[in-house]
Design an enzyme around this catalytic site. Sequence first.
Site, PDB file in Angstrom:
ATOM      1  N   ARG A  48      34.164  46.742  34.216  1.00 50.46           N
ATOM      2  CA  ARG A  48      34.930  45.672  34.869  1.00 50.46           C
ATOM      3  C   ARG A  48      34.511  45.649  36.328  1.00 50.46           C
ATOM      4  O   ARG A  48      34.606  46.653  37.033  1.00 50.46           O
ATOM      5  CB  ARG A  48      36.421  45.977  34.741  1.00 50.46           C
ATOM      6  CG  ARG A  48      37.349  45.021  35.481  1.00 50.46           C
ATOM      7  CD  ARG A  48      37.371  43.655  34.793  1.00 50.46           C
ATOM      8  NE  ARG A  48      38.577  42.898  35.137  1.00 50.46           N
ATOM      9  CZ  ARG A  48      38.773  42.270  36.283  1.00 50.46           C
ATOM     10  NH1 ARG A  48      37.854  42.307  37.233  1.00 50.46           N
ATOM     11  NH2 ARG A  48      39.890  41.608  36.501  1.00 50.46           N
TER      12      ARG A  48
ATOM     13  N   GLU B 180      40.220  33.740  32.697  1.00 56.21           N
ATOM     14  CA  GLU B 180      40.323  34.431  31.413  1.00 56.21           C
ATOM     15  C   GLU B 180      39.934  33.535  30.247  1.00 56.21           C
ATOM     16  O   GLU B 180      40.179  32.323  30.262  1.00 56.21           O
ATOM     17  CB  GLU B 180      41.752  34.938  31.199  1.00 56.21           C
ATOM     18  CG  GLU B 180      42.254  35.899  32.261  1.00 56.21           C
ATOM     19  CD  GLU B 180      41.601  37.261  32.165  1.00 56.21           C
ATOM     20  OE1 GLU B 180      40.966  37.550  31.123  1.00 56.21           O
ATOM     21  OE2 GLU B 180      41.718  38.037  33.130  1.00 56.21           O
TER      22      GLU B 180
ATOM     23  N   ARG C 238      38.121  50.872  30.597  1.00 57.44           N
ATOM     24  CA  ARG C 238      36.823  50.347  31.025  1.00 57.44           C
ATOM     25  C   ARG C 238      36.410  50.998  32.343  1.00 57.44           C
ATOM     26  O   ARG C 238      37.263  51.346  33.171  1.00 57.44           O
ATOM     27  CB  ARG C 238      36.898  48.831  31.218  1.00 57.44           C
ATOM     28  CG  ARG C 238      37.301  48.046  29.996  1.00 57.44           C
ATOM     29  CD  ARG C 238      37.499  46.571  30.307  1.00 57.44           C
ATOM     30  NE  ARG C 238      38.590  46.349  31.245  1.00 57.44           N
ATOM     31  CZ  ARG C 238      39.044  45.157  31.601  1.00 57.44           C
ATOM     32  NH1 ARG C 238      38.489  44.068  31.091  1.00 57.44           N
ATOM     33  NH2 ARG C 238      40.041  45.038  32.455  1.00 57.44           N
TER      34      ARG C 238
END
Length: 247
Positions: free
Chosen positions: A88, A96, A137
């Site tokens: 990320r 999104e 992530r």
Amino acid sequence: MGRGRAWLSLVAGVAVIALAWWLLNRPLESDTATSPVASGSASPSAQTSATPAPPGSVPANAIAAQAHWTIDGDTIDISIDGVVERMRLLNVNAPEKRSGARPAECLNFEASGVLIDLAPKGTSLRIVRHGKDRFGRTLGAAWLADGRMLGAEVIRQGYAAPLTVGGVATYRVEMESARAEAATAKRGLHAVTPACTVPARVAALKPQDPSAPTLLVELQSRAPHAGVAALTDAHRASLIATVKARG
């Protein structure tokens, strides 16, 4: 006489073959006019000239990696020594994609396309990790071989917003600079086209418009979506004033 006719037939045959070859291989005037670039269908990143990175902008502790797969405008899978991990991009918030009942945000597809254009699969990168997020992530930053920062480029082209999460603002200065450039040029989320951008929706308001209250809530939210978060404070304040005047 028979030989003469045979010779003429041979010459005629060669001429026909030559003419056919020329017709098949001649340059067509429409080739340039119908190409993607000439027709204006180039990707957003192709339409925006690259901003050279300042010398020494890639940190000395950056390690080598390769782009493996783009997830969306702020998330990318990278490969390090053959091991793939999801990263990320730190201090970047792109629109999104659709997820369950949550609708897709304006320009989410275009944001992903910018990242794909910048770093298609196999692109050499230099990356710096900054731990993990709550989804497991890797949080980090990535730079291209020419020194440009991936996250800052997505913002510079108008398809993402600066973001600070949990007080971590390592690259916020770079992101703010990129946002200022995008805002000045009215790119992407800062523009009045397409119709889904916040500036476009505000511009379309009529006096006593029933959609004004919804827009006002979005613009004044403390946790705004990327389309609002991308706006500069001054632009956001101006849009709020317009909505209130028409609501």
